[in-house]
Design an enzyme around this catalytic site. Structure first.
Site, short mmCIF file in Angstrom:
data_model
loop_
_atom_site.label_atom_id
_atom_site.label_comp_id
_atom_site.label_asym_id
_atom_site.label_seq_id
_atom_site.Cartn_x
_atom_site.Cartn_y
_atom_site.Cartn_z
N THR A 186 -6.77 -8.80 4.39
CA THR A 186 -5.82 -7.84 3.56
C THR A 186 -5.36 -8.63 2.24
O THR A 186 -5.38 -9.93 2.08
CB THR A 186 -4.63 -7.44 4.16
OG1 THR A 186 -3.91 -8.61 4.59
CG2 THR A 186 -5.04 -6.74 5.45
N GLU A 331 -6.41 -2.27 7.89
CA GLU A 331 -6.40 -2.25 9.34
C GLU A 331 -6.80 -1.08 9.72
O GLU A 331 -6.59 -1.08 11.21
CB GLU A 331 -4.61 -2.42 9.33
CG GLU A 331 -3.98 -3.62 8.95
CD GLU A 331 -3.43 -3.61 7.48
OE1 GLU A 331 -4.04 -3.20 6.49
OE2 GLU A 331 -2.77 -4.65 7.40
N LYS A 443 15.48 2.91 -4.31
CA LYS A 443 16.80 3.77 -3.48
C LYS A 443 17.78 3.70 -4.38
O LYS A 443 18.60 2.79 -4.79
CB LYS A 443 17.08 2.55 -2.42
CG LYS A 443 15.86 2.67 -1.29
CD LYS A 443 16.49 1.60 -0.21
CE LYS A 443 15.13 1.38 0.77
NZ LYS A 443 14.65 0.02 0.37
N TRP A 448 16.11 8.18 -1.48
CA TRP A 448 14.73 7.66 -1.75
C TRP A 448 13.95 8.40 -3.02
O TRP A 448 14.03 9.53 -2.86
CB TRP A 448 13.89 7.68 -0.49
CG TRP A 448 14.29 6.51 0.43
CD1 TRP A 448 15.45 5.93 0.33
CD2 TRP A 448 13.22 6.05 1.55
NE1 TRP A 448 15.34 4.95 1.59
CE2 TRP A 448 14.09 5.15 2.12
CE3 TRP A 448 11.96 6.59 2.01
CZ2 TRP A 448 13.62 4.54 3.31
CZ3 TRP A 448 11.59 5.91 3.10
CH2 TRP A 448 12.37 4.92 3.81
P1 AMP Z 1 -5.73 -1.67 1.52
O1 AMP Z 1 -5.57 -2.32 2.77
O2 AMP Z 1 -5.95 -2.77 0.68
O3 AMP Z 1 -7.09 -0.68 1.40
O4 AMP Z 1 -4.53 -1.03 0.88
C1 AMP Z 1 -4.10 0.26 1.77
C2 AMP Z 1 -3.13 0.76 1.21
O5 AMP Z 1 -3.30 1.44 -0.28
C3 AMP Z 1 -2.31 1.89 2.04
O6 AMP Z 1 -1.42 1.33 2.84
C4 AMP Z 1 -1.58 2.71 0.88
O7 AMP Z 1 -0.39 1.99 0.51
C5 AMP Z 1 -2.64 2.57 -0.32
N1 AMP Z 1 -3.43 3.80 -0.30
C6 AMP Z 1 -4.64 3.76 -0.04
N2 AMP Z 1 -5.17 5.03 -0.35
C7 AMP Z 1 -4.25 5.83 -0.82
C8 AMP Z 1 -4.20 6.99 -1.47
N3 AMP Z 1 -5.14 7.89 -1.69
N4 AMP Z 1 -2.77 7.48 -2.00
C9 AMP Z 1 -2.00 6.35 -2.24
N5 AMP Z 1 -1.76 5.26 -1.70
C10 AMP Z 1 -3.06 4.86 -1.08
#
Ligand code: AMP
Length: 546
Positions: A186, A331, A443, A448
């Protein structure tokens, strides 16, 4: 009583075996780092993947050993996807945009035994090779004519020599479908990255989920171009799903600028693509500037961060491209939700449809989701109430790789749900809307404020290239929203014009207290805005008191 059906394990190699047998002539087209376009078929790919499996064995790579890659989207990378995982080794895709120290740390954490890399990363490997302690072999993904005459990298192997020297006589082994297949770290904004270890079973099931009609609706008639990198959560499954359905696969290599992508879309007849909003912004900018369009592209998945409403509108209204807003995470392999309309919604007028399509979408079968409050209680699906988004399913991670001291990443309440760290609301029809990352929530006086909605509104202004809304310290309300705006080159907009955009669109107390203009909004290794950096940069910003 047990069923009497074959219990053939779900293995990644079976995807390629299927493609070779049933779609052997279908093309795989790649733009190479070397600059030219390479084309061959699934039949050729299968043959070379088998050669790679033999070559890896000759290098001493055994079952479960990690094979690192620093590579773009290209056919050699796909050969490794199948050659490594298919033979029982674990493919570890590293994100070359990370800092070299982080890459060294990740390769060490993963205990990579071999490191494959492309010419673009030769200087990087030259500078760091001695620090990759577990790596026994470095392989440059090029032919002999592109090998450096001199190098500091010990015993550097040429990829094409390695393939050429190996037989294509190889039977893909059969083993437990829960065997580890690939590893992806990640891109955490704080602390060291964490590894997510996928299995053959999770990957194949995810692949089925990906191709469903209300996900990407992939078929043998499609031409798929994943812009999302193969080093970022396995290109969202595209390098597995395309061979599974027999779609032509087009791989853009390192050239992700608007012109290069558009040329490839048009020349290869791409019908379907997938990528993050920042890449589409570059592509749309190029298409607009040159008065072009998309003659074959029918639909695209946009995800990884929220798709701005303005982008959705241009794709749909101006270019007739169906946008599928998607949400997921490393994940989760990564696909969780896709925003495909439900029965009756296609009769809505286009603006009403776009309002639905701006949501992150519905859970695809295989992913179960819910939102919970502070005590872990499930919250209602009323489209308004927000809570932490929890998920579970067969392609969702159970625990991080190598984190024995911190095995518990799910199951706060003992029920086997993975807390995503996202804050969301769900409509009664099951459409999920992310309002924030929990650590980015603002916040204000105990309430929120969701930064994503505010950013979406700001991005609707034609002079705005990118906008981030962050929490700024406030003496009375603890935190208040501060809008950080990066303007498009040559375009102007004032603080007052920006603030006026929010009038009537959100509750009064959501309207940002102030606007700051910046030359650059920092992006992380996967194209997401790094709001932690912005919070640091503007930590001393004094908000106006009236
Ligand atoms: P990653 O593991 O680097 O792909 O990041 C995942 C995170 O990206 C998610 O937990 C979200 O916070 C964000 N994310 C992925 N897709 C979207 C989306 N369509 N809109 C908003 N946030 C997103």
């Amino acid at each position: 009583m047990l069923g009497q059906m074959m219990s053939q394990p779900l293995l990644i190699s079976s995807l390629l075996v299927h493609a070779e047998r049933h779609h052997g002539d279908r093309e795989v087209v790649s733009r190479r780092v070397e600059g030219d376009i390479h084309r061959y078929t699934y039949r050729d790919l299968s043959k070379r993947a088998r050669q790679m499996a033999n070559a890896l064995a000759a290098l001493g790579v055994g079952h479960g050993d990690r094979v690192g890659t620093l590579a773009w989207n290209g056919y050699r990378h796909v050969e490794l996807y199948y050659g490594a995982s298919g033979s029982g080794a674990v493919l570890h895709t590293l994100n070359p945009r990370l800092h070299p120290d982080q890459l060294v740390w990740i390769a060490d954490d993963a205990q990579d035994k071999v490191m494959f890399f492309e010419i673009s990363f030769l200087p990087l490997i030259e500078a760091t090779a001695a620090r990759f302690e577990s790596v026994k072999h470095f392989v440059l993904m090029a032919d002999r004519s592109h090998m450096p005459e001199e190098t500091k990298i010990p015993n550097l192997i040429c990829y094409e020599d390695l393939i050429e020297g190996a037989s294509d006589d190889y039977d893909w082994p059969s083993f437990d479908e829960n065997t580890a297949s690939s590893l992806c770290y990640t891109s955490g904004t704080t602390g060291n990255p964490k590894g997510v270890l996928y299995s053959h079973r999770s990957t194949v099931l995810h692949c089925y989920g990906c191709a469903l009609p209300d996900s990407t609706n992939l078929s043998a008639r499609d031409v798929v171009l994943p812009v999302v990198p193969m080093f970022h959560v396995n290109a969202w499954g595209m390098a597995y799903a395309a061979p599974m359905v027999g779609a032509k696969l087009v791989l853009p290599g390192p050239a992700l600028d608007g012109k290069s992508l558009h040329d490839l879309f048009e020349n290869e007849g791409v019908t379907f693509s997938a990528g993050v909003p920042t890449v589409w912004q570059g592509l749309l900018g190029y298409v607009e500037e040159h008065g072009l369009g998309f003659s074959t592209m029918k639909r695209t998945v946009i995800g990884g961060s929220a798709c701005p409403a303005a982008m959705l509108e241009v794709f749909e209204k101006k270019y007739g491209v169906n946008v599928l807003h998607g949400w997921g995470m490393t994940e989760m392999s990564p696909l969780g939700t896709v925003c495909a309309l439900k029965a009756g919604q296609d009769a809505l007028d286009i603006d009403e449809q776009l309002k639905v399509k701006a949501l992150q979408g519905r859970a695809i079968y295989g992913v179960d989701m819910k939102i919970t409050g502070e005590d872990g209680e499930e919250l209602p699906w009323d489209g308004e109430t927000t809570g932490e988004l929890m998920v579970r399913g067969p392609w969702i991670m159970q625990s991080y790789f190598n984190r024995d001291e911190d095995p518990l990443v799910y199951d706060k309440a003992g029920n086997g749900w993975f807390p995503t760290g996202d804050v969301a609301a769900i409509t009664p029809e099951g459409f999920m809307r992310i309002t924030d990352r929990s650590k980015d929530v603002i916040k204000s006086g105990g309430e929120w404020i969701g930064s994503i909605d505010l950013e979406n509104i700001a991005m609707g202004h034609p002079a705005v290239a990118m906008a981030a809304c962050i929490a700024a310290p406030h003496p009375k309300w603890d935190e208040r929203p501060l809008l950080v705006v990066m303007k498009k080159p040559g375009k102007e907009v004032t603080r007052e014009e920006m603030l006026a955009l929010f009038e009537g669109k959100v509750a009064k107390f959501w309207i940002p207290d102030d606007v700051v203009f910046t030359d650059e909004i920092p992006l992380g290794a996967t194209g997401k805005m790094q709001k932690n950096k912005l919070r640091e940069e503007f930590a001393g910003h004094v908000l106006p008191t009236v």
